[in-house]
Design a protein around this motif. Structure first.
Motif, PDB file in Angstrom:
ATOM      1  N   ASP A 179       0.824  -1.202   0.000  1.00  0.00           N
ATOM      2  CA  ASP A 179       0.000   0.000   0.000  1.00  0.00           C
ATOM      3  C   ASP A 179       0.865   1.261   0.000  1.00  0.00           C
ATOM      4  O   ASP A 179       2.047   1.229   0.371  1.00  0.00           O
ATOM      5  CB  ASP A 179      -0.916   0.025   1.228  1.00  0.00           C
ATOM      6  N   ASP A 180       0.252   2.361  -0.378  1.00  0.00           N
ATOM      7  CA  ASP A 180       0.935   3.655  -0.327  1.00  0.00           C
ATOM      8  C   ASP A 180       1.411   3.925   1.095  1.00  0.00           C
ATOM      9  O   ASP A 180       0.710   3.645   2.076  1.00  0.00           O
ATOM     10  CB  ASP A 180      -0.011   4.780  -0.754  1.00  0.00           C
ATOM     11  N   GLY A 181       2.607   4.510   1.204  1.00  0.00           N
ATOM     12  CA  GLY A 181       3.111   4.927   2.502  1.00  0.00           C
ATOM     13  C   GLY A 181       3.336   3.813   3.492  1.00  0.00           C
ATOM     14  O   GLY A 181       3.128   3.980   4.696  1.00  0.00           O
ATOM     15  N   SER A 182       3.779   2.653   3.023  1.00  0.00           N
ATOM     16  CA  SER A 182       3.937   1.492   3.908  1.00  0.00           C
ATOM     17  C   SER A 182       5.243   1.503   4.701  1.00  0.00           C
ATOM     18  O   SER A 182       5.319   0.882   5.763  1.00  0.00           O
ATOM     19  CB  SER A 182       3.882   0.190   3.093  1.00  0.00           C
ATOM     20  N   PHE A 183       6.274   2.183   4.206  1.00  0.00           N
ATOM     21  CA  PHE A 183       7.605   2.036   4.783  1.00  0.00           C
ATOM     22  C   PHE A 183       8.240   3.372   5.164  1.00  0.00           C
ATOM     23  O   PHE A 183       7.978   4.400   4.551  1.00  0.00           O
ATOM     24  CB  PHE A 183       8.524   1.292   3.807  1.00  0.00           C
ATOM     25  N   ASP A 184       9.121   3.283   6.173  1.00  0.00           N
ATOM     26  CA  ASP A 184       9.923   4.441   6.584  1.00  0.00           C
ATOM     27  C   ASP A 184      11.273   4.454   5.877  1.00  0.00           C
ATOM     28  O   ASP A 184      11.924   5.507   5.797  1.00  0.00           O
ATOM     29  CB  ASP A 184      10.192   4.390   8.099  1.00  0.00           C
ATOM     30  N   PHE A 200      10.394   1.995 -11.312  1.00  0.00           N
ATOM     31  CA  PHE A 200      11.148   1.516 -10.146  1.00  0.00           C
ATOM     32  C   PHE A 200      11.170   2.599  -9.064  1.00  0.00           C
ATOM     33  O   PHE A 200      10.837   2.354  -7.904  1.00  0.00           O
ATOM     34  CB  PHE A 200      12.567   1.164 -10.586  1.00  0.00           C
ATOM     35  N   VAL A 201      11.547   3.819  -9.452  1.00  0.00           N
ATOM     36  CA  VAL A 201      11.612   4.928  -8.498  1.00  0.00           C
ATOM     37  C   VAL A 201      10.213   5.339  -8.057  1.00  0.00           C
ATOM     38  O   VAL A 201       9.972   5.611  -6.874  1.00  0.00           O
ATOM     39  CB  VAL A 201      12.361   6.135  -9.113  1.00  0.00           C
ATOM     40  N   GLY A 202       9.275   5.379  -8.999  1.00  0.00           N
ATOM     41  CA  GLY A 202       7.910   5.773  -8.665  1.00  0.00           C
ATOM     42  C   GLY A 202       7.283   4.874  -7.617  1.00  0.00           C
ATOM     43  O   GLY A 202       6.555   5.340  -6.730  1.00  0.00           O
ATOM     44  N   GLU A 203       7.566   3.565  -7.697  1.00  0.00           N
ATOM     45  CA  GLU A 203       7.031   2.629  -6.715  1.00  0.00           C
ATOM     46  C   GLU A 203       7.681   2.817  -5.341  1.00  0.00           C
ATOM     47  O   GLU A 203       7.032   2.674  -4.310  1.00  0.00           O
ATOM     48  CB  GLU A 203       7.213   1.192  -7.196  1.00  0.00           C
ATOM     49  N   ILE A 204       8.961   3.148  -5.327  1.00  0.00           N
ATOM     50  CA  ILE A 204       9.625   3.442  -4.050  1.00  0.00           C
ATOM     51  C   ILE A 204       9.001   4.677  -3.417  1.00  0.00           C
ATOM     52  O   ILE A 204       8.657   4.678  -2.224  1.00  0.00           O
ATOM     53  CB  ILE A 204      11.138   3.645  -4.253  1.00  0.00           C
ATOM     54  N   GLU A 205       8.810   5.728  -4.209  1.00  0.00           N
ATOM     55  CA  GLU A 205       8.232   6.950  -3.652  1.00  0.00           C
ATOM     56  C   GLU A 205       6.771   6.736  -3.237  1.00  0.00           C
ATOM     57  O   GLU A 205       6.318   7.328  -2.249  1.00  0.00           O
ATOM     58  CB  GLU A 205       8.338   8.087  -4.663  1.00  0.00           C
ATOM     59  N   ARG A 206       6.066   5.897  -3.959  1.00  0.00           N
ATOM     60  CA  ARG A 206       4.670   5.619  -3.599  1.00  0.00           C
ATOM     61  C   ARG A 206       4.579   4.903  -2.257  1.00  0.00           C
ATOM     62  O   ARG A 206       3.729   5.234  -1.416  1.00  0.00           O
ATOM     63  CB  ARG A 206       4.011   4.770  -4.686  1.00  0.00           C
ATOM     64  N   THR A 207       5.439   3.916  -2.044  1.00  0.00           N
ATOM     65  CA  THR A 207       5.328   3.095  -0.839  1.00  0.00           C
ATOM     66  C   THR A 207       6.096   3.667   0.351  1.00  0.00           C
ATOM     67  O   THR A 207       5.978   3.143   1.468  1.00  0.00           O
ATOM     68  CB  THR A 207       5.809   1.657  -1.117  1.00  0.00           C
ATOM     69  N   LEU A 208       6.874   4.726   0.137  1.00  0.00           N
ATOM     70  CA  LEU A 208       7.531   5.410   1.256  1.00  0.00           C
ATOM     71  C   LEU A 208       6.559   6.384   1.908  1.00  0.00           C
ATOM     72  O   LEU A 208       5.772   7.051   1.224  1.00  0.00           O
ATOM     73  CB  LEU A 208       8.751   6.202   0.777  1.00  0.00           C
ATOM     74  N   ARG A 209       6.627   6.499   3.210  1.00  0.00           N
ATOM     75  CA  ARG A 209       5.864   7.519   3.916  1.00  0.00           C
ATOM     76  C   ARG A 209       6.530   8.878   3.728  1.00  0.00           C
ATOM     77  O   ARG A 209       7.735   8.944   3.476  1.00  0.00           O
ATOM     78  CB  ARG A 209       5.799   7.174   5.412  1.00  0.00           C
ATOM     79  N   PRO A 210       5.783   9.973   3.827  1.00  0.00           N
ATOM     80  CA  PRO A 210       6.409  11.300   3.795  1.00  0.00           C
ATOM     81  C   PRO A 210       7.496  11.377   4.868  1.00  0.00           C
ATOM     82  O   PRO A 210       7.284  10.972   6.010  1.00  0.00           O
ATOM     83  CB  PRO A 210       5.240  12.236   4.105  1.00  0.00           C
ATOM     84  N   GLY A 211       8.664  11.851   4.468  1.00  0.00           N
ATOM     85  CA  GLY A 211       9.801  11.877   5.382  1.00  0.00           C
ATOM     86  C   GLY A 211      10.607  10.598   5.371  1.00  0.00           C
ATOM     87  O   GLY A 211      11.682  10.521   5.979  1.00  0.00           O
ATOM     88  N   GLY A 212      10.117   9.579   4.665  1.00  0.00           N
ATOM     89  CA  GLY A 212      10.830   8.306   4.576  1.00  0.00           C
ATOM     90  C   GLY A 212      12.094   8.421   3.750  1.00  0.00           C
ATOM     91  O   GLY A 212      12.246   9.320   2.921  1.00  0.00           O
TER      92      GLY A 212
END
Length: 273
Positions: A179-184, A200-212
């Motif tokens: 899900d979106d924002g799953s990881f720190d 590849f990068v878009g999926e990392i940014e999607r699943t990272l939380r803000p500040g991640g």
């Protein structure tokens, strides 16, 4: 290979009716299970479910061209006529029984020690903490995940085309199954294996939380191996691809053929007044 395995694979192959791609996967499966002497039920289950996962996931069409092809200092390697041919090429390495044996024996402790050193440095810089929920993208057998756990980041998991329980779950880094924002925190040393770097990068940014935080280990001073799908010649393409993040630092590392560590932090969400 035992007759039962042949029957199972033939049935799977017939029901899926996806011959160009499945023939390649079945060939890899056969070669792998022959080397393993068909003795491991767990290996059989992992490899057979991987066939199903790859078929289902590839029913969703990815773009035939990549926007990253127009970015200076980033070159997409030619030769992949379809996404399935790209995946097949990656699986040739990932499912190679000799390599998998090396990764889980001779290389296991050595790589964990090196990765633990990298992650320890990141903790000192307050880019990673014991409370971080962490993902290793392209984790193979899970050395990076084990290293994260050993430095105190207990909530860590890896992602790869072929799962390696309990450390690594199955998934395609072009379409992360989270899900979106799953990881720190997300770490990867397989950027060069991305056929679609922008996804590849878009999926990392999607699943990272803000500040991640995202940490990439890349090769800038030498070309990567024959399984790489792109070549990176500077950090500039990464700065363009990480549209929702800011560059934190760049430093030289010695990471199993990769020479540069690049760290990004996802920008906080801004709300209009």
């Amino acid at each position: 290979m035992r007759a039962g395995t042949h029957i199972y694979i033939h049935t799977l192959y017939t029901q899926l009716n996806y011959k160009p791609c499945m023939q390649q996967y079945i060939k890899i499966y056969d070669q792998t299970t022959i080397h393993m002497k068909a003795k491991s039920f767990i290996a059989f289950f992992i490899l057979s479910t991987t066939l199903l996962f790859l078929y289902i996931s590839h029913k969703t069409t990815l773009p035939t061209t990549t926007a990253a092809a127009s970015i200076p200092d980033l070159k997409i390697r030619p030769g992949y006529t379809t996404y399935e041919s790209y995946i097949h090429h990656q699986l040739n390495k990932t499912l190679n029984p000799k390599l998998r044996e090396i990764w889980k024996t001779r290389d296991w402790d050595r790589k964990i020690r090196v990765f633990a050193g990298f992650f320890g440095d990141l903790k000192k810089k307050n880019l990673l903490s014991n409370s971080s929920k962490a993902l290793s993208v392209g984790a193979r057998m899970g050395q990076e995940v084990e290293a994260l756990k050993r430095v105190g980041v207990s909530d860590s998991i890896g992602l790869d085309l072929v799962p390696s329980p309990p450390l690594v779950v199955r998934g395609d880094f072009h379409r992360q199954p989270f899900d979106d924002g799953s990881f720190d925190f997300e770490f990867s040393n397989v950027f060069d294996h991305a056929l679609y770097p922008e996804k590849f990068v878009g999926e990392i940014e999607r699943t990272l939380r803000p500040g991640g935080v995202c940490v990439l280990h890349v090769a800038l001073k030498r070309r990567s191996d024959k399984y790489s799908a792109n070549d990176l010649f500077s950090v500039e393409p990464l700065k363009k691809l990480f549209k929702r993040s800011e560059l934190v630092h760049v430093r030289a590392v010695d990471g199993f053929g990769l020479d540069t560590e690049v760290v990004f932090r996802k920008k906080p969400v801004t709300r209009a007044l």
